[in-house]
Scaffold this active site. Sequence first.
Site, short mmCIF file in Angstrom:
data_model
loop_
_atom_site.label_atom_id
_atom_site.label_comp_id
_atom_site.label_asym_id
_atom_site.label_seq_id
_atom_site.Cartn_x
_atom_site.Cartn_y
_atom_site.Cartn_z
N GLU A 104 -8.26 6.81 4.84
CA GLU A 104 -7.75 8.16 4.65
C GLU A 104 -8.73 8.98 3.83
O GLU A 104 -9.38 8.47 2.93
CB GLU A 104 -6.42 8.12 3.90
CG GLU A 104 -5.33 7.43 4.67
CD GLU A 104 -4.04 7.30 3.88
OE1 GLU A 104 -3.11 6.67 4.38
OE2 GLU A 104 -3.97 7.83 2.74
N CYS A 122 -10.93 13.82 -1.59
CA CYS A 122 -10.66 12.45 -2.05
C CYS A 122 -11.14 11.49 -0.96
O CYS A 122 -10.64 11.54 0.17
CB CYS A 122 -9.17 12.29 -2.31
SG CYS A 122 -8.74 10.62 -2.83
N CYS A 129 -8.29 -2.92 0.65
CA CYS A 129 -8.70 -3.13 -0.73
C CYS A 129 -8.34 -4.55 -1.15
O CYS A 129 -7.24 -5.02 -0.86
CB CYS A 129 -8.00 -2.12 -1.63
SG CYS A 129 -8.49 -2.23 -3.37
N CYS A 133 -3.03 -4.16 -6.24
CA CYS A 133 -2.09 -3.67 -7.25
C CYS A 133 -0.72 -3.53 -6.57
O CYS A 133 -0.63 -2.93 -5.49
CB CYS A 133 -2.55 -2.32 -7.80
SG CYS A 133 -4.22 -2.36 -8.50
N CYS A 136 0.56 -0.10 -5.18
CA CYS A 136 -0.36 0.71 -4.38
C CYS A 136 -0.32 0.29 -2.92
O CYS A 136 -0.30 -0.90 -2.60
CB CYS A 136 -1.78 0.54 -4.93
SG CYS A 136 -3.04 1.40 -3.97
N CYS A 346 -1.89 7.33 -1.67
CA CYS A 346 -3.01 6.89 -0.85
C CYS A 346 -2.69 5.62 -0.08
O CYS A 346 -2.11 4.70 -0.62
CB CYS A 346 -4.20 6.62 -1.74
SG CYS A 346 -5.46 7.77 -1.37
N1 SAH Z 1 -9.43 1.14 -6.69
C1 SAH Z 1 -9.66 2.32 -7.52
C2 SAH Z 1 -9.35 3.61 -6.78
C3 SAH Z 1 -7.92 3.70 -6.45
S1 SAH Z 1 -7.05 5.18 -6.30
C4 SAH Z 1 -8.80 2.23 -8.76
O1 SAH Z 1 -7.89 1.40 -8.81
O2 SAH Z 1 -9.06 2.98 -9.70
C5 SAH Z 1 -7.00 6.08 -7.75
C6 SAH Z 1 -5.79 5.90 -8.65
O3 SAH Z 1 -4.54 6.04 -7.96
C7 SAH Z 1 -5.77 4.55 -9.31
O4 SAH Z 1 -5.59 4.73 -10.69
C8 SAH Z 1 -4.56 3.89 -8.68
O5 SAH Z 1 -4.01 2.92 -9.52
C9 SAH Z 1 -3.66 5.06 -8.46
N2 SAH Z 1 -2.56 4.81 -7.52
C10 SAH Z 1 -2.49 3.90 -6.54
N3 SAH Z 1 -1.31 3.97 -5.90
C11 SAH Z 1 -0.61 4.95 -6.50
C12 SAH Z 1 0.68 5.52 -6.30
N4 SAH Z 1 1.49 5.07 -5.35
N5 SAH Z 1 1.06 6.51 -7.11
C13 SAH Z 1 0.25 6.99 -8.08
N6 SAH Z 1 -0.97 6.51 -8.29
C14 SAH Z 1 -1.41 5.50 -7.53
#
Ligand code: SAH
Length: 356
Positions: A104, A122, A129, A133, A136, A346
């Site tokens: 995306e 973005c 990935c 997490c 996510c 995302c």
């Molecule tokens: N892998 C990288 C980039 C990820 S996206 C990282 O973890 O930093 C950027 C941010 O969005 C990260 O802090 C991630 O934890 C957060 N994120 C992921 N899913 C989310 C969600 N459903 N709601 C809010 N933030 C989210």
Amino acid sequence: MESSSGTPATRATLLSFDRAALAARFVELGLKPFHAKIARAAVLEKGITDYAAMTSLPAAARELLSRELPILSSTEIGRRVAADRTTKLLLAFPDEARRSATVETVHIPARDTTSGKGATLCVSSQIGCPVACPFCASGRAGLVRNLEMHEILEQYVRGRALGELSRSVVMGIGEPLLNFANLSRALDVVHDEMAIGSRKVTVSTVGFPDRLRRIAPEKPRFQLAISLHTPDQEQRDELVPAMKGVAIEELLAAADDWFEKTGREVTYEYVLLAGENDSAGHAERLAQRLARRRCTVNLIPFNPVDDSGFGRPTEFAVDRFHQRLIERGIVATVRWSRGVESDAACGQLRVRSARA
Ligand code: SAH
């Protein structure tokens, strides 16, 4: 996991060459080096993705190039436009192993178009990935493969095609530090040829300390954001499984070194999950961890993800947490996501399209 030799798989496109190599390729095709310059500028500076629109090239060159050298390798297979004009693209890349290779890319226009110019893009750094997490959507099915340099770059070109870009965040799908060689080459082009300044690009990572220490002396051209999400070690091991065994203090020390070496302050991201990491105690312990550090905490209210089991805190709870940090001397901001109604979280569009 890092590889530039990874799974190249894909056919060369205009964006897979650097400036000099593209000129050489054009000469091989019987064209002139300045034709390469014109085509490259049209793509990178204006977001033109069709040779037919490059009217400063001779008609025969346009025809030849359309046959011989694709500009992009991905196909747009989905698009959602939210009421605030945030546009989310779902892109499918060719994949040798015929896996579902989608990412995306989100184009977020400046809120106030009279004062703010351009948009934030973005971008994704990997297909899927490996970090997983639990809150996510991006890591649901693990890592498919790394994105090639030109596949990262073409997200910028598709973004540029939607309107001028003033900033970019590498906060889409994937863990940027696990595909750093390709990302860094793409960001060089974004800096040099798309004129997005290095303070306007933010890379977000879960923060591998050894990798940060290796990269910092290269004075990378971006701002660093580290996804911390909690001040408590045990909880971080659960929320960021790939970082299990990495002490939070060790990560903060690597971030301090980053600041020292690059002269750039670090942002800590903190996804607020209702009832999980949004208590007064969490705010207190986070403030203790970050005391005397020059940094910013960016609070991100959780964007609901289907079947994740996590909830979005109320606006009141978010404000309260924010205030608690501020009262303890921490610089903190809240990032309310844009375009929530079009699946802002995302990876959601991608997960749903794979399921459909
Ligand atoms: N892998 C990288 C980039 C990820 S996206 C990282 O973890 O930093 C950027 C941010 O969005 C990260 O802090 C991630 O934890 C957060 N994120 C992921 N899913 C989310 C969600 N459903 N709601 C809010 N933030 C989210």
